[in-house]
Structure formats: C-alpha cells, structure tokens
Design a protein around this motif. Structure first.
Motif, PDB file in Angstrom:
ATOM      1  N   ALA A  38      79.927   5.840  75.781  1.00 28.17           N
ATOM      2  CA  ALA A  38      80.389   5.131  74.583  1.00 28.17           C
ATOM      3  C   ALA A  38      79.337   5.171  73.476  1.00 28.17           C
ATOM      4  CB  ALA A  38      80.729   3.686  74.940  1.00 28.17           C
ATOM      5  N   ALA A  39      78.065   4.996  73.844  1.00 29.95           N
ATOM      6  CA  ALA A  39      76.986   5.025  72.854  1.00 29.95           C
ATOM      7  C   ALA A  39      76.873   6.412  72.217  1.00 29.95           C
ATOM      8  CB  ALA A  39      75.668   4.633  73.499  1.00 29.95           C
ATOM      9  N   LEU A  40      76.996   7.449  73.025  1.00 34.19           N
ATOM     10  CA  LEU A  40      76.906   8.812  72.496  1.00 34.19           C
ATOM     11  C   LEU A  40      78.104   9.147  71.607  1.00 34.19           C
ATOM     12  CD1 LEU A  40      75.518  10.605  75.661  1.00 34.19           C
ATOM     13  CD2 LEU A  40      74.330  10.325  73.484  1.00 34.19           C
TER      14      LEU A  40
ATOM     15  N   LEU B 131      81.785  14.877  73.290  1.00 39.42           N
ATOM     16  CA  LEU B 131      81.302  15.092  74.648  1.00 39.42           C
ATOM     17  C   LEU B 131      82.298  15.893  75.486  1.00 39.42           C
ATOM     18  CD1 LEU B 131      79.787  11.589  75.435  1.00 39.42           C
ATOM     19  CD2 LEU B 131      78.574  13.656  74.783  1.00 39.42           C
ATOM     20  N   THR B 132      81.803  16.969  76.072  1.00 39.79           N
ATOM     21  CA  THR B 132      82.566  17.768  77.024  1.00 39.79           C
ATOM     22  C   THR B 132      81.683  17.938  78.255  1.00 39.79           C
ATOM     23  OG1 THR B 132      81.692  19.882  76.234  1.00 39.79           O
ATOM     24  CG2 THR B 132      83.705  19.059  75.155  1.00 39.79           C
ATOM     25  N   ILE B 133      82.190  18.640  79.236  1.00 36.87           N
ATOM     26  CA  ILE B 133      81.421  18.859  80.463  1.00 36.87           C
ATOM     27  C   ILE B 133      80.130  19.624  80.171  1.00 36.87           C
ATOM     28  CG2 ILE B 133      82.509  21.014  81.204  1.00 36.87           C
ATOM     29  CD1 ILE B 133      81.739  18.076  83.519  1.00 36.87           C
ATOM     30  N   ARG B 134      80.107  20.389  79.083  1.00 36.31           N
ATOM     31  CA  ARG B 134      78.900  21.139  78.715  1.00 36.31           C
ATOM     32  C   ARG B 134      77.765  20.226  78.254  1.00 36.31           C
ATOM     33  NH1 ARG B 134      79.501  26.902  76.490  1.00 36.31           N
ATOM     34  NH2 ARG B 134      81.127  27.711  77.844  1.00 36.31           N
ATOM     35  N   GLN B 135      78.090  19.035  77.799  1.00 33.61           N
ATOM     36  CA  GLN B 135      77.070  18.078  77.365  1.00 33.61           C
ATOM     37  C   GLN B 135      76.698  17.087  78.478  1.00 33.61           C
ATOM     38  OE1 GLN B 135      79.736  18.730  75.150  1.00 33.61           O
ATOM     39  NE2 GLN B 135      78.437  20.104  73.963  1.00 33.61           N
TER      40      GLN B 135
ATOM     41  N   ASP C 135      78.087  13.216  89.898  1.00 32.27           N
ATOM     42  CA  ASP C 135      79.520  13.313  90.185  1.00 32.27           C
ATOM     43  C   ASP C 135      80.323  12.342  89.319  1.00 32.27           C
ATOM     44  OD1 ASP C 135      79.035  15.281  92.061  1.00 32.27           O
ATOM     45  OD2 ASP C 135      79.159  13.921  93.792  1.00 32.27           O
ATOM     46  N   ILE C 136      79.806  11.130  89.147  1.00 31.16           N
ATOM     47  CA  ILE C 136      80.479  10.134  88.316  1.00 31.16           C
ATOM     48  C   ILE C 136      80.539  10.616  86.869  1.00 31.16           C
ATOM     49  CG2 ILE C 136      80.302   7.798  87.349  1.00 31.16           C
ATOM     50  CD1 ILE C 136      79.082   6.955  90.104  1.00 31.16           C
ATOM     51  N   VAL C 137      79.398  11.133  86.361  1.00 27.99           N
ATOM     52  CA  VAL C 137      79.358  11.632  84.975  1.00 27.99           C
ATOM     53  C   VAL C 137      80.334  12.791  84.827  1.00 27.99           C
ATOM     54  CG1 VAL C 137      77.905  12.784  83.253  1.00 27.99           C
ATOM     55  CG2 VAL C 137      77.005  10.832  84.528  1.00 27.99           C
ATOM     56  N   ARG C 138      80.357  13.680  85.785  1.00 30.84           N
ATOM     57  CA  ARG C 138      81.240  14.855  85.721  1.00 30.84           C
ATOM     58  C   ARG C 138      82.701  14.425  85.646  1.00 30.84           C
ATOM     59  NH1 ARG C 138      79.054  17.587  89.522  1.00 30.84           N
ATOM     60  NH2 ARG C 138      77.868  18.942  88.179  1.00 30.84           N
ATOM     61  N   THR C 139      83.106  13.445  86.462  1.00 32.42           N
ATOM     62  CA  THR C 139      84.507  12.991  86.432  1.00 32.42           C
ATOM     63  C   THR C 139      84.843  12.304  85.114  1.00 32.42           C
ATOM     64  OG1 THR C 139      83.953  10.930  87.569  1.00 32.42           O
ATOM     65  CG2 THR C 139      84.716  12.757  88.937  1.00 32.42           C
TER      66      THR C 139
END
Length: 154
Positions: A111-113, A120-124, A147-151
C-alpha cells in the motif's frame, strides 16, 4: 558491545548463581561461537544484534536437528539435553511473527509503495521485499515471506 551479547554475558553470572548447569554451558558455548565469528577473518569485527540473532537462530536449529537425529537413533536422554539447550537459546530470540502479522506487514508495504505512485507487478518483487524483510528480520521464514509477497503481486 551489542545489547543481546551483553545480556548473554550478564546471564552467565545469573546461571552460575542459580547453579543452572545446562543454561550456563549453553550460554557459554554460544558466547564462544560469537567470539569465534568475531575473530575469524582478516580483521576482528563486532557483531551487532541482528547478526547475533541470526547466529542464535542457527545454533538453536542445529540443536533441534541434533535432537531429532538422537530421537531417531533411540537416544532419548541425549535428545532431551539437546532440546533443553535449544530452549535456552530460543529464550534470547525475538518473538516469532504469525502468518497473519506477516501478511499485514506485506499489505502495508504494498500500500505504501502504491501510494508513492509505483506500479507493482511480479517484476518489482524485490522493491516490496526490501521494506518487508527489514521489518520481519529473522522473526519469520524468509521463503514463506517471499511466497506471501509473490501471491499478493500476482
């Protein structure tokens, strides 16, 4: 001297007075490991709390693994001694985070980013992992965090 390392030194005296042989031996072994780590290499260094915490986590994991091996071999008395040492070490570690707490930290970072205007995509993923890792720092499994960030980013 880092505060965690100082606490370990102070507790040596406490364990001596209490005649707690297991805790005394364990803390002395851990302090020896810290000193070895500090003196190894070309120039001596002073470990900070984060590095001492990481070392304590490894030492506790080693003892848990050794206890498992002893249990499988039928050496229950030796396994119990290893578990007791692991528990002494784990008393110095910060409280582990729950999966829900980690998910909240990840959501907060995302949310902050996004609020700062980043798409934001998976590349970031690395951009998200940096602030999350700083907050979680040894209190939750790194693979599970990624894993949590990826999902969340998928």
């Amino acid at each position: 001297m880092s505060t965690l390392k100082q606490r370990l030194h102070d507790d040596v005296v406490v364990h001596m007075k209490d005649r707690n042989k297991t805790a005394l031996t364990t803390v002395r072994n851990v302090l020896g490991e810290i000193e070895t780590r500090e003196k190894s290499g070309k120039t001596p260094i002073e470990l900070d709390d984060t590095q001492v915490t990481a070392l304590l986590q490894k030492e506790a994991a080693k003892r848990r693994d050794t206890a498992r091996i002893y249990t499988e071999a039928g050496e229950l008395e030796r396994a119990a001694a290893e578990v007791a040492e692991a528990e002494v070490i784990e008393a110095y570690l910060p409280k582990m985070l729950t999966p829900d707490e980690v998910e909240a930290i990840v959501d907060e970072a995302i949310a902050a980013l996004k609020a700062s205007g980043q798409e934001l995509t998976i590349r970031q993923m690395g951009v998200v992992m940096k602030p999350v890792t700083a907050k979680v720092a040894g209190r939750f499994d790194g693979k599970a965090v990624s894993d949590i960030v990826r999902t969340r980013l998928a």
